[in-house]
Write a protein that holds these residues in place. Structure first.
Motif, PDB file in Angstrom:
ATOM      1  N   LEU A  36      -7.190  85.226   5.617  1.00 34.73           N
ATOM      2  CA  LEU A  36      -5.331  85.304   6.118  1.00 34.73           C
ATOM      3  C   LEU A  36      -5.927  83.342   5.241  1.00 34.73           C
ATOM      4  N   VAL A  37      -5.518  83.557   4.262  1.00 32.50           N
ATOM      5  CA  VAL A  37      -5.270  82.382   3.415  1.00 32.50           C
ATOM      6  C   VAL A  37      -4.033  81.340   3.509  1.00 32.50           C
ATOM      7  N   ILE A  38      -5.008  80.474   4.452  1.00 33.10           N
ATOM      8  CA  ILE A  38      -3.434  79.329   5.641  1.00 33.10           C
ATOM      9  C   ILE A  38      -3.730  77.716   4.308  1.00 33.10           C
ATOM     10  N   GLY A  39      -1.804  77.407   3.929  1.00 35.89           N
ATOM     11  CA  GLY A  39      -2.048  76.517   3.499  1.00 35.89           C
ATOM     12  C   GLY A  39      -1.707  75.246   4.531  1.00 35.89           C
ATOM     13  N   LEU A  40      -2.261  73.574   4.423  1.00 35.27           N
ATOM     14  CA  LEU A  40      -2.481  72.724   5.322  1.00 35.27           C
ATOM     15  C   LEU A  40      -2.971  71.487   4.625  1.00 35.27           C
ATOM     16  N   ASP A  41      -1.761  70.858   4.964  1.00 39.57           N
ATOM     17  CA  ASP A  41      -2.456  68.739   4.778  1.00 39.57           C
ATOM     18  C   ASP A  41      -4.021  68.695   5.270  1.00 39.57           C
ATOM     19  N   ASP A  42      -4.713  68.393   4.807  1.00 40.85           N
ATOM     20  CA  ASP A  42      -6.491  68.651   5.428  1.00 40.85           C
ATOM     21  C   ASP A  42      -6.417  66.653   6.063  1.00 40.85           C
ATOM     22  N   ALA A  43      -5.168  66.252   5.779  1.00 37.68           N
ATOM     23  CA  ALA A  43      -5.512  65.299   6.168  1.00 37.68           C
ATOM     24  C   ALA A  43      -4.575  64.293   7.561  1.00 37.68           C
ATOM     25  N   ILE A  73     -10.670  89.454  10.398  1.00 34.53           N
ATOM     26  CA  ILE A  73     -10.340  88.807   9.108  1.00 34.53           C
ATOM     27  C   ILE A  73     -11.207  87.193   8.942  1.00 34.53           C
ATOM     28  N   LYS A  74     -11.456  86.935   7.395  1.00 33.22           N
ATOM     29  CA  LYS A  74     -11.644  85.723   7.584  1.00 33.22           C
ATOM     30  C   LYS A  74     -10.238  84.769   6.798  1.00 33.22           C
ATOM     31  N   ILE A  75     -11.070  83.349   7.138  1.00 37.08           N
ATOM     32  CA  ILE A  75      -9.697  82.663   7.202  1.00 37.08           C
ATOM     33  C   ILE A  75      -9.833  81.910   6.118  1.00 37.08           C
ATOM     34  N   GLU A  76      -9.012  81.465   5.304  1.00 34.14           N
ATOM     35  CA  GLU A  76      -9.270  80.492   4.100  1.00 34.14           C
ATOM     36  C   GLU A  76      -8.474  79.814   4.161  1.00 34.14           C
ATOM     37  N   TRP A  77      -8.952  78.342   3.535  1.00 31.59           N
ATOM     38  CA  TRP A  77      -7.817  77.211   3.966  1.00 31.59           C
ATOM     39  C   TRP A  77      -7.622  76.814   2.544  1.00 31.59           C
ATOM     40  N   GLN A  78      -6.128  76.410   2.549  1.00 31.66           N
ATOM     41  CA  GLN A  78      -5.944  76.197   1.274  1.00 31.66           C
ATOM     42  C   GLN A  78      -5.126  74.600   0.884  1.00 31.66           C
ATOM     43  N   PRO A  79      -5.776  73.962   0.778  1.00 33.18           N
ATOM     44  CA  PRO A  79      -5.110  72.238   1.094  1.00 33.18           C
ATOM     45  C   PRO A  79      -4.073  72.203   0.171  1.00 33.18           C
ATOM     46  N   THR A  80      -2.678  71.586   0.770  1.00 31.31           N
ATOM     47  CA  THR A  80      -1.559  71.602  -0.406  1.00 31.31           C
ATOM     48  C   THR A  80      -1.000  69.893  -0.073  1.00 31.31           C
ATOM     49  N   ALA A  81       0.130  69.760  -1.022  1.00 32.93           N
ATOM     50  CA  ALA A  81       0.959  68.196  -0.565  1.00 32.93           C
ATOM     51  C   ALA A  81       1.871  68.602   0.145  1.00 32.93           C
ATOM     52  N   TRP A  82       2.067  68.209   0.719  1.00 30.01           N
ATOM     53  CA  TRP A  82       2.700  69.073   2.102  1.00 30.01           C
ATOM     54  C   TRP A  82       4.208  68.169   2.021  1.00 30.01           C
ATOM     55  N   ASP A  83       4.633  67.869   0.780  1.00 31.36           N
ATOM     56  CA  ASP A  83       6.300  67.891   0.567  1.00 31.36           C
ATOM     57  C   ASP A  83       6.875  68.676  -0.408  1.00 31.36           C
ATOM     58  N   GLY A  84       5.984  69.944  -0.869  1.00 31.67           N
ATOM     59  CA  GLY A  84       5.688  71.621  -1.477  1.00 31.67           C
ATOM     60  C   GLY A  84       5.358  72.274  -0.574  1.00 31.67           C
ATOM     61  N   VAL A  85       5.097  72.533   0.548  1.00 32.53           N
ATOM     62  CA  VAL A  85       4.188  73.284   1.487  1.00 32.53           C
ATOM     63  C   VAL A  85       5.756  74.448   1.461  1.00 32.53           C
ATOM     64  N   ILE A  97       1.463  78.966   6.944  1.00 32.22           N
ATOM     65  CA  ILE A  97       1.709  77.548   7.110  1.00 32.22           C
ATOM     66  C   ILE A  97       0.858  77.034   8.250  1.00 32.22           C
ATOM     67  N   TRP A  98      -0.130  76.346   9.136  1.00 31.06           N
ATOM     68  CA  TRP A  98      -0.234  76.527  10.159  1.00 31.06           C
ATOM     69  C   TRP A  98      -1.263  74.897   9.989  1.00 31.06           C
ATOM     70  N   ASN A  99      -0.301  74.068  10.725  1.00 31.99           N
ATOM     71  CA  ASN A  99      -1.087  72.366  10.557  1.00 31.99           C
ATOM     72  C   ASN A  99       0.368  71.800  10.543  1.00 31.99           C
ATOM     73  N   GLY A 100       0.559  71.670  12.221  1.00 32.87           N
ATOM     74  CA  GLY A 100       1.090  71.127  13.077  1.00 32.87           C
ATOM     75  C   GLY A 100       2.589  71.597  12.499  1.00 32.87           C
ATOM     76  N   MET A 101       3.584  72.390  12.265  1.00 36.45           N
ATOM     77  CA  MET A 101       4.169  72.356  11.465  1.00 36.45           C
ATOM     78  C   MET A 101       4.894  72.211  12.513  1.00 36.45           C
ATOM     79  N   THR A 102       6.198  70.675  12.866  1.00 39.43           N
ATOM     80  CA  THR A 102       7.392  70.480  13.521  1.00 39.43           C
ATOM     81  C   THR A 102       8.748  72.478  13.484  1.00 39.43           C
ATOM     82  N   ILE A 103       9.083  73.106  14.255  1.00 42.82           N
ATOM     83  CA  ILE A 103       9.998  73.951  13.876  1.00 42.82           C
ATOM     84  C   ILE A 103      11.576  72.902  13.893  1.00 42.82           C
ATOM     85  N   THR A 104      12.166  73.343  13.023  1.00 41.36           N
ATOM     86  CA  THR A 104      13.677  73.129  12.579  1.00 41.36           C
ATOM     87  C   THR A 104      14.141  73.994  12.594  1.00 41.36           C
ATOM     88  N   ASP A 105      15.083  73.086  12.238  1.00 37.35           N
ATOM     89  CA  ASP A 105      16.922  74.533  11.975  1.00 37.35           C
ATOM     90  C   ASP A 105      17.072  74.688  10.673  1.00 37.35           C
TER      91      ASP A 105
END
Length: 263
Positions: A36-43, A73-85, A97-105
């Motif tokens: 499972l490939v997961i996108g995140l901001d790693d900072a 399954i293996k977890i693969e982390w993919q650092p990415t720019a947050w503004d285009g996540v 995307i698994w990175n403290g992402m706030t749920i908004t409308d």
């Protein structure tokens, strides 16, 4: 002739109906790939960030790795720019995307979220030994500290009683230093950030019950990937029920903030 027309009509209806009810293959594809490939901001401590050795650590890292283990399954982390996540997710650069992402409308129009796994938001932090304040309603005639330019400033306006004084700081650590020295009475700040500070300095600060404002975190998936989202959600639900999420939470926040009954 009528039977022939009826048979043709039924066949056409079935043909057009098939795509609508076709089984979603998103989880099967992930299972086949074995990861499972997961996108995140790693900072973004304490949700996901790098330690001194460069290793990726954090609450989200531990939770996702446990989900992967349970799903085989293996977890693969993919650092990415947050503004285009979100664009990157929908472009299939990763599976979620698994990175403290706030749920908004607004975000929910583009992605499909799990149920909240943490309720983030703005909180009130006071000294651990200060017995004057037991709830947000007790914050009367107080000196409040908050970070400049942060959403905490808007949250201060939502307190039950307007503060006697509001002092703005360059960052939260400086505000907490003044709180510890009793130069102010309370610091309003982001929940996960605040609890990260508290966990690293036990016995110095405590959080008053409740949120001044709420910002739920969820895992985001492509809207069509319903089976994958469902599998992750089912696994998270089991982790809440068996206490695993609480254990991970206490590691990073010094207490359990994953129980929906406490939100």
């Amino acid at each position: 002739m009528k039977k022939l027309i009826l048979l043709l009509a039924v066949t056409l209806i079935a043909a057009f109906a098939l795509p609508t009810f076709a089984a979603d293959s998103s989880f099967a594809e992930v299972k086949k790939a074995g990861k499972l490939v997961i996108g995140l901001d790693d900072a973004f401590p304490p949700m996901g960030y790098r330690d001194a050795s460069g290793k990726l650590i954090g609450f989200d890292i531990d939770a996702a790795e446990e989900v992967g283990k349970r799903l085989g399954i293996k977890i693969e982390w993919q650092p990415t720019a947050w503004d285009g996540v979100i664009h990157s997710l929908n472009s299939k650069k990763f599976d979620c995307i698994w990175n403290g992402m706030t749920i908004t409308d607004e975000r929910a129009k583009e992605v499909a979220f799990t149920k909240p796994y943490i309720m983030d938001g703005q909180i009130a932090v006071v000294r651990f030994t200060d017995k004057r304040y037991k709830s947000l309603k007790d914050l009367k005639n107080v000196k409040v500290g908050a970070q400049k330019g942060s959403s905490a400033l808007s949250a201060v306006k939502k307190l039950p009683t307007a503060p006697a004084e509001l002092k703005e700081y360059e960052d939260n650590p400086k505000a907490l230093l003044d709180l510890e020295a009793a130069r102010i009475d309370v610091v309003v700040m982001d929940n996960v950030t605040g609890r990260d500070f508290i966990a690293k300095r036990p016995g110095k600060f405590k959080v008053l019950p409740g949120f001044i404002s709420k910002e739920p975190f969820g895992v985001a998936f492509r809207k069509d990937d319903t089976s994958l989202r469902s599998k992750v959600q089912q696994t998270l639900d089991k982790m809440v029920k068996d206490g695993t999420m609480a254990k991970i939470s206490r590691k990073w926040f010094a207490e359990d903030i994953t129980n929906p009954k406490k939100w």
